[in-house]
Design a protein around this motif. Structure first.
Motif, short mmCIF file in Angstrom:
data_model
loop_
_atom_site.label_atom_id
_atom_site.label_comp_id
_atom_site.label_asym_id
_atom_site.label_seq_id
_atom_site.Cartn_x
_atom_site.Cartn_y
_atom_site.Cartn_z
N PRO A 140 90.91 -67.31 -29.01
CA PRO A 140 90.24 -67.56 -29.35
C PRO A 140 89.47 -66.33 -29.69
CG PRO A 140 90.98 -69.91 -28.11
CD PRO A 140 90.67 -68.30 -27.42
N MET A 141 88.32 -66.22 -28.13
CA MET A 141 87.64 -65.53 -28.27
C MET A 141 88.61 -63.80 -29.01
SD MET A 141 84.22 -65.35 -27.35
CE MET A 141 84.17 -66.70 -26.54
N ASP A 142 89.25 -63.58 -28.81
CA ASP A 142 89.91 -62.43 -29.29
C ASP A 142 90.31 -62.68 -31.18
OD1 ASP A 142 90.65 -62.19 -26.51
OD2 ASP A 142 92.60 -62.95 -27.25
N ALA A 143 90.64 -64.05 -31.55
CA ALA A 143 90.48 -64.27 -32.68
C ALA A 143 89.39 -64.23 -33.52
CB ALA A 143 91.22 -66.08 -33.35
N VAL A 144 88.02 -64.60 -33.00
CA VAL A 144 86.64 -64.99 -33.64
C VAL A 144 86.43 -62.74 -33.25
CG1 VAL A 144 84.52 -65.26 -33.07
CG2 VAL A 144 86.57 -66.75 -32.73
N LEU A 145 86.88 -62.44 -32.17
CA LEU A 145 86.73 -61.06 -32.84
C LEU A 145 87.25 -60.24 -33.81
CD1 LEU A 145 84.47 -58.15 -31.17
CD2 LEU A 145 86.62 -57.79 -29.91
N PHE A 146 88.52 -60.07 -33.60
CA PHE A 146 89.29 -59.73 -34.94
C PHE A 146 88.58 -59.91 -36.86
CE2 PHE A 146 94.20 -58.96 -36.95
CZ PHE A 146 93.34 -57.63 -36.75
N VAL A 163 83.38 -51.82 -33.06
CA VAL A 163 83.40 -53.11 -32.51
C VAL A 163 82.27 -53.56 -31.62
CG1 VAL A 163 85.00 -54.21 -31.31
CG2 VAL A 163 86.07 -52.39 -32.36
N ASN A 164 81.71 -52.73 -30.30
CA ASN A 164 80.88 -53.40 -30.05
C ASN A 164 79.64 -53.88 -31.12
OD1 ASN A 164 81.23 -52.37 -27.13
ND2 ASN A 164 81.28 -50.34 -27.99
N LEU A 165 79.27 -53.34 -32.25
CA LEU A 165 78.28 -53.71 -33.35
C LEU A 165 78.27 -55.03 -34.11
CD1 LEU A 165 75.57 -53.49 -34.99
CD2 LEU A 165 76.55 -51.68 -36.53
N GLU A 171 78.03 -62.40 -32.10
CA GLU A 171 77.34 -63.22 -30.37
C GLU A 171 78.65 -63.20 -29.46
OE1 GLU A 171 75.68 -67.28 -31.81
OE2 GLU A 171 74.69 -65.80 -32.85
N ILE A 172 79.22 -62.35 -29.29
CA ILE A 172 80.35 -62.00 -28.47
C ILE A 172 79.76 -60.53 -27.66
CG2 ILE A 172 82.73 -61.19 -27.23
CD1 ILE A 172 83.42 -62.52 -30.36
N GLY A 173 79.49 -60.81 -26.51
CA GLY A 173 78.47 -59.77 -25.20
C GLY A 173 79.51 -59.65 -24.34
N GLY A 174 78.97 -58.02 -23.74
CA GLY A 174 79.38 -58.31 -22.47
C GLY A 174 80.66 -57.94 -21.98
N ASP A 175 81.30 -58.77 -20.95
CA ASP A 175 82.64 -58.73 -20.41
C ASP A 175 83.38 -59.17 -20.70
OD1 ASP A 175 81.69 -56.93 -17.90
OD2 ASP A 175 81.68 -58.73 -17.17
N GLU A 176 82.99 -60.34 -22.24
CA GLU A 176 84.19 -61.03 -23.62
C GLU A 176 84.28 -60.05 -24.72
OE1 GLU A 176 81.74 -64.73 -24.29
OE2 GLU A 176 81.95 -65.36 -22.61
N THR A 178 85.04 -56.43 -24.24
CA THR A 178 85.18 -56.08 -23.19
C THR A 178 86.71 -56.68 -23.14
OG1 THR A 178 83.37 -54.28 -22.26
CG2 THR A 178 85.71 -54.40 -21.26
N VAL A 179 86.67 -57.79 -22.71
CA VAL A 179 88.09 -58.18 -22.78
C VAL A 179 88.99 -58.33 -23.61
CG1 VAL A 179 89.40 -59.81 -22.00
CG2 VAL A 179 87.01 -59.22 -19.73
N SER A 180 88.11 -59.07 -24.33
CA SER A 180 88.29 -59.09 -25.54
C SER A 180 89.12 -57.62 -26.90
CB SER A 180 87.65 -60.28 -27.75
OG SER A 180 87.61 -62.11 -26.66
N ILE A 181 88.08 -56.48 -26.72
CA ILE A 181 88.80 -55.15 -27.40
C ILE A 181 89.72 -54.97 -26.98
CG2 ILE A 181 87.84 -52.90 -27.15
CD1 ILE A 181 85.23 -53.92 -26.99
#
Length: 214
Positions: A140-146, A163-165, A171-176, A178-181
């Motif tokens: 789900p986090m990958d889908a939100v970021l994409f 992508v960091n911005l 509201e996806i930060g830190g390790d989460e 990085t993992v999704s990227i």
């Protein structure tokens, strides 16, 4: 939940109540899109979709397919899709098998988009079976970021994306983040530009997004 989705859920839920009474049938609805899809799926034995039986897993899959049909009906209404096209068996079976295991709304919405695309007048030509594996491997986090990446790209009218911005805005930060990227890169949806530190959405990523968002 929208009115059309609520109506579709009610129709399909009613039909699902008849499931145990039918021999090797998925559903037997009698109205609108639910009726068409039910008639189509009614010829598919339950075991081919992994919903035969009555244990917890099978019941969850049935509920997931009910929700999938409702979300698909809602999308089709929103885009004024018109009469659905009969899909190819080579597309519809693996799509429904994979989608039946997914209950998380961020991913289920993408499955509904793919099902909608498969029912388009072009016969689902934009739906590659490789998309099913891609979506199955997403979290789900990958889908939100994409989704956030694609919206940022659209706002910029194409080009590279920080992508960091974007992750911060989503509201996806830190390790989460990085993992999704890393996950999106591994899936072949985006690629990192070492010369400027920005990401580019790959052609596969663009095609995947368009198929999931008809």
């Amino acid at each position: 939940m929208g009115g059309e989705e609520t109506k579709a859920v009610a129709e399909i839920a009613k039909a699902t109540g008849e499931l145990a009474k039918t021999s090797g049938k998925v559903v037997d609805a009698s109205t609108s899109f639910g009726s068409w899809l039910s008639k189509t799926l009614g010829t598919i034995p339950e075991d081919l979709l992994g919903i035969a039986g009555g244990d917890w897993v099978h019941e969850q899959r049935k509920r997931n397919l009910i929700s999938l049909q409702a979300k698909t009906a809602e999308i089709r209404t929103r885009i004024d899709a018109g009469p659905p096209q009969e899909p190819s068996v080579s597309v519809i079976l693996p799509l429904l098998r994979a989608a039946s295991d997914e209950a998380r709304p961020e991913l289920q919405s993408l499955w509904a988009g793919l099902l909608t695309a498969a029912l388009q007048p072009d016969g689902g030509r934009r739906v590659r079976r490789a998309y099913f594996e891609t979506l199955t491997l997403m979290e789900p986090m990958d889908a939100v970021l994409f989704e956030a990446i694609m919206h940022e790209r659209q706002d910029k009218k194409g080009g590279r994306v920080d992508v960091n911005l974007v992750g911060g805005k989503a509201e996806i930060g830190g390790d989460e983040r990085t993992v999704s990227i890393n996950a999106l890169e591994k899936l072949g949806l985006i690629v990192f530009g070492t010369h400027d530190g920005l990401h580019t959405v790959k052609p596969y990523g663009l095609a995947f997004w368009e198929a999931c968002n008809p």
